[in-house]
Write an enzyme that holds these catalytic residues in place. Sequence first.
Site, PDB file in Angstrom:
ATOM      1  NE  ARG A   6      28.291  36.289 -11.526  1.00 32.41           N
ATOM      2  CZ  ARG A   6      29.096  37.023 -12.304  1.00 32.41           C
ATOM      3  NH1 ARG A   6      30.384  37.143 -12.043  1.00 32.41           N
ATOM      4  NH2 ARG A   6      28.603  37.669 -13.340  1.00 32.41           N
TER       5      ARG A   6
ATOM      6  CG  ASP B 212      38.511  17.951   3.124  1.00 38.76           C
ATOM      7  OD1 ASP B 212      38.267  18.515   4.212  1.00 38.76           O
ATOM      8  OD2 ASP B 212      37.634  17.435   2.409  1.00 38.76           O
TER       9      ASP B 212
ATOM     10  CE1 TYR C  85      32.097  13.462   2.595  1.00 38.44           C
ATOM     11  CE2 TYR C  85      32.396  14.814   0.636  1.00 38.44           C
ATOM     12  CZ  TYR C  85      31.580  14.319   1.635  1.00 38.44           C
ATOM     13  OH  TYR C  85      30.270  14.684   1.673  1.00 38.44           O
TER      14      TYR C  85
ATOM     15  CE  LYS D 113      30.056  17.302   6.654  1.00 36.72           C
ATOM     16  NZ  LYS D 113      31.138  16.779   5.848  1.00 36.72           N
TER      17      LYS D 113
HETATM   18  C1  LIG Z   1      31.162  16.702   4.395  1.00 36.10           C
HETATM   19  C2  LIG Z   1      32.514  16.780   3.851  1.00 36.10           C
HETATM   20  C3  LIG Z   1      32.768  17.423   2.640  1.00 36.10           C
HETATM   21  C4  LIG Z   1      31.677  17.989   1.774  1.00 36.10           C
HETATM   22  O1  LIG Z   1      30.891  18.981   2.367  1.00 36.10           O
HETATM   23  P1  LIG Z   1      29.425  19.235   1.772  1.00 36.10           P
HETATM   24  O2  LIG Z   1      28.991  20.536   2.300  1.00 36.10           O
HETATM   25  O3  LIG Z   1      28.589  18.087   2.245  1.00 36.10           O
HETATM   26  O4  LIG Z   1      29.533  19.222   0.282  1.00 36.10           O
HETATM   27  C5  LIG Z   1      34.075  17.490   2.204  1.00 36.10           C
HETATM   28  N1  LIG Z   1      35.081  16.952   2.916  1.00 36.10           N
HETATM   29  C6  LIG Z   1      34.869  16.316   4.081  1.00 36.10           C
HETATM   30  C7  LIG Z   1      36.024  15.764   4.825  1.00 36.10           C
HETATM   31  C8  LIG Z   1      33.580  16.213   4.582  1.00 36.10           C
HETATM   32  O5  LIG Z   1      33.379  15.561   5.727  1.00 36.10           O
END
Ligand SMILES: *Cc1c(COP(=O)(O)O)cnc(C)c1O
Length: 395
Positions: A59, A184, A112, A209
């Site tokens: 872990r 973010d 988001y 992404k």
């Molecule tokens: C998609 C996304 C997230 C979350 O990612 P997940 O893997 O879907 O939980 C967070 N911030 C932004 C800007 C995103 O586009």
Amino acid sequence: MKAPAPGTAYAPETEVVRLGRDPFRFDGFVNPPVVRGSTVLSPTYDDLVNHRGRYSYGRRGNPTSEGLETAISALEGADGTVLTPSGLSAVSVALLSVLKAGDHLLMTDSAYNPTRRVCDGLLTRYGVEVTYYDPLVGGGIAELVRPETRAIFMESPGSQSLEVQDVPAIVAVARDRGITTLIDNTWATPLYFRPLEHGVDVSIMAGTKYLSGHADLNIGTIAAKGRAWKQVIGTHGDMGICVSPDDAALGARGLRTMAVRLERHWQSGLEVAHWLQAQPQVARLIHPAMAGDAGHDLWTRDFTGASGLFSAILKPVPERALAIFFDSLALFGMGYSWGGFESLIIPFDCSAYRTATRWQTEGPAIRLHVGLEAPADLIADLAQAFVRMDEAAST
Ligand SMILES: *Cc1c(COP(=O)(O)O)cnc(C)c1O
């Protein structure tokens, strides 16, 4: 890998290829192995009780996750990086790491939407007070700071509305007051914006992404510096969060091609955006890399590139005609994500959830992710769908 000669500075394209790999630790294999395991044995009693091993327990990390963490830390200029099972868990773990009951959080109104749910649900339930702020507030954020404000969260550009935030101005206010800043950074990735170099304490990426790049993985990264790094590694450890070695290996695989993919997303995205801007059905584009965009000056100052995600505001059109437009597209998939090799499109309406700012548009808003297809094919696809939309609107 051989260490570079002293004083060597590699370009980001080179770094994504070499970082986090050590082939001769693994008999010459180019990539670290996918190490599956919970138990880690110590060779002697002495090693066991003195915790001498490089790894202690599955872990807490293994060679597969360590490779990716090391690479992200170097790209971000961080003291350390942890992996999480999704981008959203990276957001919530980071926030839980730096906040406690009684604290106040300033959250950008462009966040988001699931991040807002973390704030309005989880954090509020645990006694953190949240105030949303205008993403364009800049140094004016000082007026929103209270004695109990402990963190400011940014998302730049915002994932639907794409406002570019004045990160250095916000950081300057936070620094003076000992407030932790988080961002973010999913849109730009550390290849196109390096938050920690601008004084931000915690940089979050939904690796789902562009790091993954293939729509086959959910993963998140939290890179941090100084006191914030100690808080993040502590909370991440206490929550027992770990990522499967297969997912860490997929993330590392994505990293190797991220620079070439991003550059193509950027250039193709701009080509499609410029075409869209000239269409009679389109009121305006929201794309920070386009001259004239509200965020263009800040983007030019702070970023070194753009991704393939941008938005367009259409002129007013009946919803049934808009539906025909979407349903007529052959190359743009309809799905709530982005960052993969394929083009995507969604309609959106920020007015449904914004609280600190008013979202007003001339007509329907659409968000596009331009993938790795030939831009001419994507443009032809949009063009034929506009023809079908116009036909539907006039009957
Ligand atoms: C998609 C996304 C997230 C979350 O990612 P997940 O893997 O879907 O939980 C967070 N911030 C932004 C800007 C995103 O586009």
